[in-house]
Design a protein around this motif. Structure first.
Motif, PDB file in Angstrom:
ATOM      1  N   THR A 157     -32.090  25.601  -7.680  1.00 20.19           N
ATOM      2  CA  THR A 157     -31.912  24.955  -8.988  1.00 20.19           C
ATOM      3  C   THR A 157     -32.590  25.770 -10.076  1.00 20.19           C
ATOM      4  OG1 THR A 157     -31.774  22.753  -7.992  1.00 20.19           O
ATOM      5  CG2 THR A 157     -32.376  22.860 -10.318  1.00 20.19           C
ATOM      6  N   ALA A 158     -33.812  26.238  -9.792  1.00 21.79           N
ATOM      7  CA  ALA A 158     -34.551  27.032 -10.771  1.00 21.79           C
ATOM      8  C   ALA A 158     -33.852  28.364 -11.040  1.00 21.79           C
ATOM      9  CB  ALA A 158     -35.971  27.283 -10.267  1.00 21.79           C
ATOM     10  N   ARG A 161     -30.874  27.678 -13.331  1.00 23.13           N
ATOM     11  CA  ARG A 161     -31.306  27.311 -14.677  1.00 23.13           C
ATOM     12  C   ARG A 161     -31.831  28.518 -15.445  1.00 23.13           C
ATOM     13  NH1 ARG A 161     -35.678  22.599 -16.432  1.00 23.13           N
ATOM     14  NH2 ARG A 161     -36.412  23.609 -18.333  1.00 23.13           N
ATOM     15  N   GLU A 234     -38.474  29.992 -17.560  1.00 22.58           N
ATOM     16  CA  GLU A 234     -37.487  28.985 -17.187  1.00 22.58           C
ATOM     17  C   GLU A 234     -37.579  28.611 -15.717  1.00 22.58           C
ATOM     18  OE1 GLU A 234     -35.421  27.193 -19.107  1.00 22.58           O
ATOM     19  OE2 GLU A 234     -36.565  28.123 -20.743  1.00 22.58           O
ATOM     20  N   SER A 238     -38.246  24.705 -14.556  1.00 22.43           N
ATOM     21  CA  SER A 238     -37.369  23.992 -13.629  1.00 22.43           C
ATOM     22  C   SER A 238     -38.144  23.456 -12.435  1.00 22.43           C
ATOM     23  CB  SER A 238     -36.253  24.926 -13.152  1.00 22.43           C
ATOM     24  OG  SER A 238     -35.417  24.273 -12.211  1.00 22.43           O
TER      25      SER A 238
END
Length: 262
Positions: A157-158, A161, A234, A238
């Motif tokens: 997910t990170a 993102r 970022e 996340s």
């Protein structure tokens, strides 16, 4: 560097070591229904010619510091040497056995429980610390509250993102993710050369038998040239967001949590 957790209690961090006083820990505990401790676990192993041996510790601590700034957790100092046996061919790498690391984490969790902290999240910065999964499995089977963070899904997910282009398979060591986090959190530790150090080796099926040196001469497996401080920022943001589900799960008295739904 200092900040305040979600519970309003202040905390301080200088470098890698939390600077809380016992009174600050007491004040934070008074504002939560269940205390959660966060233990960064890194390593001391080669990360190519441009990242320090302490990279995994720096990454784990960066994640843990951001978590402590967003949630009222008890931030612990890091475990700085762990299971890096696959990197033994490079000078500077130091390892302890999986049995020792297992015992250290289990002892820390027991000590925390004696002081009233029932839940422990191990923030792992080194993929070779396989034993940490066993520590958490065994603790959970005993009815203790423990979790391992980040999971592969949290990293994925990170990665999406942050716009990290390299897959988690390819970005194995000293690549885009680790370089990005250090460029954001500790740019002073990143030496020149990452811009031209890309090397990939996606088929590593014999890694545990032959070690890293069979697959890379430089110690790098990934694309560090794609790293940036903005991506590092970022990535951490996340991961902090993902951590909320872990807090919810570990502090739920009945064991049920919305985090189990997703």
């Amino acid at each position: 560097m200092s900040g305040s957790g979600a519970g309003g209690a202040t905390f301080g961090t200088w470098g890698l070591v939390p600077a809380d006083t016992t009174e600050e820990v007491r004040a934070r505990a008074a504002d939560v229904s269940a205390q959660v401790a966060v233990l960064p676990v890194g390593s001391f192993e080669q990360h190519g010619p441009f990242l320090p041996l302490a990279t995994d510790t720096l990454v784990a601590c960066a994640i843990a510091r951001e978590i402590a700034a967003a949630y009222p957790v008890h931030l612990l100092p890091p475990v700085t040497i762990s299971c890096s046996h696959e990197h033994a061919a490079w000078p500077g790498t130091v390892s302890i056995s999986s049995v020792t690391l297992h015992a250290v984490v289990r002892d820390i969790a027991a000590s925390l429980r004696r002081s009233g902290v029932e839940a422990l999240v191990v923030v792992n910065g080194h993929g070779g610390n396989y034993v940490l999964g066993n520590v958490v499995q065994e603790a959970s089977a005993r009815g203790e509250r423990m979790a391992l963070f980040p999971a592969a899904e949290d990293w994925e997910t990170a990665r999406e993102r942050a716009g990290v282009l390299t897959s988690l398979l390819t970005d194995m060591h000293a690549g885009e993710i680790e370089t990005s986090i250090l460029l954001h959190a500790h740019p002073e530790y990143v030496r020149p050369g990452y811009e031209s150090a890309d090397f990939t080796a996606d088929d590593r099926r014999h890694l545990l038998t032959v070690g890293m040196s069979t697959y890379t001469e430089s110690g790098v497996i990934g694309r560090p040239s794609l790293g940036s401080a903005e991506k590092g920022k970022e990535l951490l943001a996340s991961l902090v967001e993902s951590f909320g589900a872990y807090v919810e799960l570990l502090t739920s008295r009945d064991g049920d949590s919305a985090s189990a739904r997703g």
